[in-house]
Design a protein around this motif. Structure first.
Motif, mmCIF file in Angstrom:
data_model
loop_
_atom_site.group_PDB
_atom_site.id
_atom_site.type_symbol
_atom_site.label_atom_id
_atom_site.label_comp_id
_atom_site.label_asym_id
_atom_site.label_seq_id
_atom_site.Cartn_x
_atom_site.Cartn_y
_atom_site.Cartn_z
ATOM 1 N N SER A 60 0.818 -1.216 0.000
ATOM 2 C CA SER A 60 0.000 0.000 0.000
ATOM 3 C C SER A 60 0.855 1.271 0.000
ATOM 4 O O SER A 60 0.484 2.267 -0.602
ATOM 5 C CB SER A 60 -0.974 0.011 1.175
ATOM 6 O OG SER A 60 -0.273 -0.028 2.399
ATOM 7 N N SER A 61 2.007 1.219 0.650
ATOM 8 C CA SER A 61 2.869 2.407 0.690
ATOM 9 C C SER A 61 4.072 2.306 -0.242
ATOM 10 O O SER A 61 4.835 3.256 -0.369
ATOM 11 C CB SER A 61 3.372 2.646 2.120
ATOM 12 O OG SER A 61 4.255 1.599 2.513
ATOM 13 N N ARG A 62 4.242 1.140 -0.881
ATOM 14 C CA ARG A 62 5.372 0.882 -1.780
ATOM 15 C C ARG A 62 6.712 1.042 -1.072
ATOM 16 O O ARG A 62 7.696 1.473 -1.652
ATOM 17 C CB ARG A 62 5.305 1.756 -3.027
ATOM 18 C CG ARG A 62 4.107 1.440 -3.925
ATOM 19 C CD ARG A 62 4.082 2.246 -5.197
ATOM 20 N NE ARG A 62 5.186 2.008 -6.086
ATOM 21 C CZ ARG A 62 5.200 1.117 -7.085
ATOM 22 N NH1 ARG A 62 4.153 0.365 -7.301
ATOM 23 N NH2 ARG A 62 6.254 0.983 -7.867
ATOM 24 N N LYS A 63 6.753 0.648 0.212
ATOM 25 C CA LYS A 63 7.998 0.711 0.974
ATOM 26 C C LYS A 63 8.551 -0.691 1.152
ATOM 27 O O LYS A 63 7.817 -1.643 1.377
ATOM 28 C CB LYS A 63 7.767 1.328 2.351
ATOM 29 C CG LYS A 63 7.557 2.809 2.304
ATOM 30 C CD LYS A 63 7.550 3.397 3.689
ATOM 31 C CE LYS A 63 7.322 4.893 3.606
ATOM 32 N NZ LYS A 63 7.303 5.507 4.919
ATOM 33 N N VAL A 64 9.880 -0.766 1.063
ATOM 34 C CA VAL A 64 10.575 -2.034 1.242
ATOM 35 C C VAL A 64 11.534 -1.881 2.412
ATOM 36 O O VAL A 64 12.271 -0.898 2.495
ATOM 37 C CB VAL A 64 11.367 -2.418 -0.032
ATOM 38 C CG1 VAL A 64 12.171 -3.681 0.186
ATOM 39 C CG2 VAL A 64 10.432 -2.560 -1.219
ATOM 40 N N ASP A 83 8.989 -2.797 -8.728
ATOM 41 C CA ASP A 83 8.071 -3.652 -9.491
ATOM 42 C C ASP A 83 8.682 -5.033 -9.739
ATOM 43 O O ASP A 83 8.001 -6.056 -9.635
ATOM 44 C CB ASP A 83 7.706 -3.004 -10.819
ATOM 45 C CG ASP A 83 6.851 -1.749 -10.650
ATOM 46 O OD1 ASP A 83 6.273 -1.546 -9.556
ATOM 47 O OD2 ASP A 83 6.767 -0.973 -11.616
ATOM 48 N N LEU A 84 9.956 -5.057 -10.046
ATOM 49 C CA LEU A 84 10.668 -6.308 -10.286
ATOM 50 C C LEU A 84 10.722 -7.148 -9.009
ATOM 51 O O LEU A 84 10.449 -8.353 -9.034
ATOM 52 C CB LEU A 84 12.084 -5.998 -10.791
ATOM 53 C CG LEU A 84 12.987 -7.147 -11.159
ATOM 54 C CD1 LEU A 84 12.364 -8.013 -12.237
ATOM 55 C CD2 LEU A 84 14.329 -6.606 -11.627
ATOM 56 N N ILE A 98 9.195 -11.516 -17.615
ATOM 57 C CA ILE A 98 9.518 -10.480 -16.625
ATOM 58 C C ILE A 98 9.402 -9.100 -17.260
ATOM 59 O O ILE A 98 8.789 -8.188 -16.699
ATOM 60 C CB ILE A 98 10.930 -10.704 -16.041
ATOM 61 C CG1 ILE A 98 10.960 -12.003 -15.231
ATOM 62 C CG2 ILE A 98 11.355 -9.513 -15.185
ATOM 63 C CD1 ILE A 98 12.351 -12.452 -14.824
ATOM 64 N N TYR A 99 9.978 -8.957 -18.437
ATOM 65 C CA TYR A 99 9.934 -7.661 -19.124
ATOM 66 C C TYR A 99 8.494 -7.230 -19.369
ATOM 67 O O TYR A 99 8.117 -6.081 -19.111
ATOM 68 C CB TYR A 99 10.706 -7.723 -20.446
ATOM 69 C CG TYR A 99 10.876 -6.372 -21.078
ATOM 70 C CD1 TYR A 99 11.986 -5.590 -20.792
ATOM 71 C CD2 TYR A 99 9.913 -5.860 -21.932
ATOM 72 C CE1 TYR A 99 12.129 -4.333 -21.351
ATOM 73 C CE2 TYR A 99 10.048 -4.604 -22.503
ATOM 74 C CZ TYR A 99 11.157 -3.842 -22.202
ATOM 75 O OH TYR A 99 11.285 -2.604 -22.744
ATOM 76 N N TRP A 138 7.649 -3.890 -17.504
ATOM 77 C CA TRP A 138 7.660 -2.749 -18.422
ATOM 78 C C TRP A 138 6.353 -2.616 -19.193
ATOM 79 O O TRP A 138 6.061 -1.552 -19.715
ATOM 80 C CB TRP A 138 8.851 -2.836 -19.373
ATOM 81 C CG TRP A 138 10.121 -2.387 -18.718
ATOM 82 C CD1 TRP A 138 10.661 -1.133 -18.784
ATOM 83 C CD2 TRP A 138 10.992 -3.155 -17.884
ATOM 84 N NE1 TRP A 138 11.814 -1.089 -18.037
ATOM 85 C CE2 TRP A 138 12.033 -2.313 -17.466
ATOM 86 C CE3 TRP A 138 10.987 -4.469 -17.435
ATOM 87 C CZ2 TRP A 138 13.067 -2.748 -16.639
ATOM 88 C CZ3 TRP A 138 12.007 -4.900 -16.609
ATOM 89 C CH2 TRP A 138 13.023 -4.042 -16.229
ATOM 90 N N GLY A 139 5.605 -3.715 -19.295
ATOM 91 C CA GLY A 139 4.271 -3.662 -19.870
ATOM 92 C C GLY A 139 4.188 -3.522 -21.372
ATOM 93 O O GLY A 139 3.185 -3.060 -21.892
ATOM 94 N N ASP A 140 5.218 -3.914 -22.082
ATOM 95 C CA ASP A 140 5.124 -3.880 -23.534
ATOM 96 C C ASP A 140 5.913 -5.040 -24.130
ATOM 97 O O ASP A 140 6.467 -5.861 -23.405
ATOM 98 C CB ASP A 140 5.572 -2.532 -24.113
ATOM 99 C CG ASP A 140 6.966 -2.119 -23.685
ATOM 100 O OD1 ASP A 140 7.703 -2.941 -23.127
ATOM 101 O OD2 ASP A 140 7.343 -0.967 -23.931
ATOM 102 N N ILE A 141 5.963 -5.088 -25.425
ATOM 103 C CA ILE A 141 6.649 -6.184 -26.114
ATOM 104 C C ILE A 141 8.157 -6.037 -25.927
ATOM 105 O O ILE A 141 8.710 -4.949 -26.148
ATOM 106 C CB ILE A 141 6.294 -6.177 -27.613
ATOM 107 C CG1 ILE A 141 4.785 -6.381 -27.782
ATOM 108 C CG2 ILE A 141 7.080 -7.227 -28.378
ATOM 109 C CD1 ILE A 141 4.280 -6.138 -29.183
ATOM 110 N N PRO A 142 8.828 -7.115 -25.528
ATOM 111 C CA PRO A 142 10.278 -7.038 -25.354
ATOM 112 C C PRO A 142 10.977 -6.603 -26.637
ATOM 113 O O PRO A 142 10.640 -7.069 -27.720
ATOM 114 C CB PRO A 142 10.665 -8.481 -24.982
ATOM 115 C CG PRO A 142 9.420 -9.099 -24.464
ATOM 116 C CD PRO A 142 8.292 -8.424 -25.202
#
Length: 88
Positions: A17-21, A36-37, A54-55, A59-63
Motif C-alpha cells: 500500500s505504501s510501496r515501501k521495502v 516492481d521487479l 519479466i519484461y 515494463w508492460g510492452d513487447i520485449p
C-alpha cells in the motif's frame, strides 16, 4: 482496522500500500522498476520466469529483443542494494 497487504521473505518486507521495502528493519530505496521487479519475483517465488515474461510484466510492452540485458541490469542493481543490507 485497515488491511495492509505485505509480502515478506526472509527479513524482507514489501508494504504494497505504501510501496515501501524494508530489509532487516532498514528501509531500502528502490527505483520504480526495481520495486516492481522485486514484487514480481517475490510473488512468483519458486516459479521460473523467462526474461520476456519479466519484461512484459514490469515494463508492460513487447520485449525489444534486449530484454535479457535490461532485466539483468535491474536485477543486478536490486541484488547490490539488498546484499548491502545483509539479506540472507
Amino acid at each position: 482496522m485497515k488491511y495492509q497487504p505485505i509480502l515478506s521473505l526472509s527479513g524482507l518486507k514489501i508494504d504494497l500500500s505504501s510501496r515501501k521495502v524494508t530489509c532487516n528493519s532498514q528501509e531500502v530505496k528502490l527505483t520504480v522498476k526495481e520495486y516492481d521487479l522485486l514484487c514480481l519475483l517475490t510473488a512468483n517465488r519458486g516459479r521460473v520466469l523467462t526474461y520476456a515474461q519479466i519484461y512484459d510484466k514490469v515494463w508492460g510492452d513487447i520485449p525489444p529483443g534486449s530484454e535479457k540485458d535490461i532485466v539483468g541490469y535491474h536485477i543486478c542493481n536490486l541484488r547490490r542494494k539488498l546484499c548491502s543490507l545483509n539479506l540472507s
